[in-house]
Design an enzyme around this catalytic site. Structure first.
Site, mmCIF file in Angstrom:
data_model
loop_
_atom_site.group_PDB
_atom_site.id
_atom_site.type_symbol
_atom_site.label_atom_id
_atom_site.label_comp_id
_atom_site.label_asym_id
_atom_site.label_seq_id
_atom_site.Cartn_x
_atom_site.Cartn_y
_atom_site.Cartn_z
ATOM 1 N NE ARG A 145 -0.590 -0.428 4.976
ATOM 2 C CZ ARG A 145 -1.186 -0.898 6.066
ATOM 3 N NH1 ARG A 145 -2.438 -1.344 5.994
ATOM 4 N NH2 ARG A 145 -0.571 -0.920 7.220
ATOM 5 C CB THR A 147 5.143 3.424 2.160
ATOM 6 O OG1 THR A 147 5.943 3.809 1.026
ATOM 7 C CG2 THR A 147 4.726 1.969 2.038
ATOM 8 C CD1 TRP A 158 9.383 3.920 -10.089
ATOM 9 C CD2 TRP A 158 9.449 2.287 -11.610
ATOM 10 N NE1 TRP A 158 8.588 2.886 -9.637
ATOM 11 C CE2 TRP A 158 8.611 1.885 -10.544
ATOM 12 C CE3 TRP A 158 9.643 1.419 -12.681
ATOM 13 C CZ2 TRP A 158 7.969 0.651 -10.526
ATOM 14 C CZ3 TRP A 158 9.009 0.182 -12.666
ATOM 15 C CH2 TRP A 158 8.185 -0.190 -11.599
ATOM 16 C CB SER A 207 5.022 0.229 -19.384
ATOM 17 O OG SER A 207 3.936 1.123 -19.291
ATOM 18 C CG HIS A 210 5.967 2.310 -13.308
ATOM 19 N ND1 HIS A 210 6.649 3.320 -13.976
ATOM 20 C CD2 HIS A 210 5.721 2.805 -12.062
ATOM 21 C CE1 HIS A 210 6.809 4.349 -13.164
ATOM 22 N NE2 HIS A 210 6.254 4.055 -12.004
ATOM 23 N NE ARG A 242 0.403 7.258 -8.270
ATOM 24 C CZ ARG A 242 1.666 7.194 -7.873
ATOM 25 N NH1 ARG A 242 2.577 6.740 -8.718
ATOM 26 N NH2 ARG A 242 2.021 7.582 -6.674
ATOM 27 C CB CYS A 349 10.230 2.392 0.860
ATOM 28 S SG CYS A 349 8.747 1.691 1.573
ATOM 29 C CB CYS A 352 8.630 0.252 -1.746
ATOM 30 S SG CYS A 352 7.585 1.532 -1.017
#
Length: 423
Positions: A145, A147, A158, A207, A210, A242, A349, A352
């Site tokens: 989720r 963070t 990325w 992609s 992502h 996004r 993270c 993550c």
């Protein structure tokens, strides 16, 4: 579409459950999903010791003595005889006794899996599960989720993935990135259209991954944080930033198409790997014989459902033509993807990083399956499978990654429903 939606829901639900141990009391360790990861590996590409200080970035590990015996130890995790009288992971004080005896069939399987751990056909940089830094993680206690991890550090990850690993020349800028110019991405898509189908597919998979991660973060966003409670839920504004066609200058729909492309690729891999799991000699070794049999039945049910899907992606156009050139391109793709898996160790993270490593390895396992079709076809119905093998970590990653992609598609429909009510 109705049949496809039903398949998606069934596969997504089952894929999330499969790696867990079944039929315990609610919340018990027997129902939880464990994976073993090393979240302390240093970044191999740049000197950056910065880590996310936000509390939601932290990962809560499970002490090894609170993990079911069939999973916990290298020697016992494959044992049919291991007794898993485990209590709830975070509250358990002891586990049942372990039967150290291994059947001949199990001993052979252990040798196979150990031998294959160092195989050269892997698409990911595997963690050393014997490292003192490797920890068992209960995925249900560490959900993916939002963070708060963002900004230059997240962008660097990325950017490194896209700029250095997607077969893209430096002078061709991706849309909506610094230095992209004012061409609306036309130069990038003109370049992308001109490269071979395998390299276009590689970009679309990254992609799509992502996009999937961004949907997860938007769907489980921290909406309220007070002393009494935290509230997580869908953040429409974050989602629109996004994926909205206007806000993203047309990029959002392309990203979502790539999400569906990724879904079909992983679904195809599940259908292709069925013979490997169907063999009578294949065992899961979760630590309890009846649970092992039940989980295998559930796994086969999902795989047969995946195989019955009528609109599978056709990968036959990949790596066609000259065999020498095709083999060279396959190796390039494998090494590029393996490099991306290493970049996951640069994510600051930890939560993550955990989910990034898991989903990257899941996609890498799917690619390994698709590229090993001839080996899978030669798997004998009985006896060892030396030509093609999956480690336990690859199996856990494969099904959890597909569960994440399925959840993304479902959450996408939820956002569409919310946006319709807002008009």
């Amino acid at each position: 579409m109705a049949a496809g939606g039903a398949l998606l829901r069934a596969l997504g639900f089952a894929a999330l459950l499969l790696p867990a141990l079944p039929r315990g009391s609610p919340g018990s360790a027997e129902r939880r999903c464990f994976c073993q990861v090393n979240l302390k590996k240093p970044c191999p590409f740049w000197n950056d010791n910065s880590h996310c200080g936000i509390r939601d970035c932290a990962v809560k590990p499970c002490p090894s003595d609170e993990v079911p015996d069939g999973i916990r130890s290298a020697g016992y995790k494959y044992s049919e005889e291991a007794n898993s009288r485990a209590e709830e992971c975070e509250e358990a004080n002891r586990l049942g006794a372990v039967d150290e005896s291994l059947s001949k069939e199990t001993q052979q399987a252990v040798l196979q899996w150990t031998w294959h751990d160092d195989s050269s056909d892997s698409f990911c940089e595997a963690d050393d599960i014997h490292s003192p830094d490797a920890e068992y993680v209960d995925l249900l206690l560490n959900p993916e989720r939002y963070t708060g991890y963002k900004g230059p550090d997240a962008w660097k990850i990325w950017n490194s993935i896209y700029e250095e690993n997607c077969f893209k020349p430096q002078n061709v800028k991706r849309p909506l990135t610094s230095g992209r110019g004012d061409d609306g991405g036309q130069m990038f898509y003109k370049w992308l259209k001109g490269v071979c189908v395998e390299k276009r597919a590689f970009y679309r998979l990254i992609s799509g991954l992502h996009a999937s991660i961004n949907i997860h973060l938007s769907a489980r966003y921290l909406l309220q944080d007070t002393w009494s409670e935290k509230k997580w839920g869908p953040n429409v504004t974050e989602f629109q930033q996004r994926f909205d066609e206007v806000v993203t200058r047309g990029e959002g729909p392309r990203r979502l198409k790539n999400l569906y492309f990724l879904y079909l690729i992983e679904l195809r891999a599940l259908s292709k790997v069925l013979p490997f799991f169907e063999r009578p000699g294949f065992q899961l070794y979760t630590g309890n014989q009846s649970h092992d049999a039940e989980i295998k039945n559930l796994l086969l049910e999902v795989l047969h459902l995946a195989k019955s899907f009528p609109l599978h992606f056709d990968e036959n156009s990949f790596f066609a033509g000259n065999k020498k050139e095709a083999a060279k391109l396959k190796e390039e793709v494998r090494l590029h993807f393996k490099n991306i898996s290493k970049i996951m160790d640069c994510v600051g993270c930890f939560k993550c990083r955990l989910w990034g490593k898991l989903q990257t390895q899941g996609l890498g396992t799917a690619l390994k399956i698709l590229f090993s079709e001839s080996l899978i076809e030669k798997i004998p119905e009985s006896g060892p499978s030396y030509g093609f093998q999956l480690t336990r970590q690859e199996i856990v990653a494969l099904f959890n990654a597909f569960g994440r992609i399925s959840t993304s598609v479902r959450e996408l429909e939820n956002f569409r429903a919310i946006l319709r009510t807002m008009r």
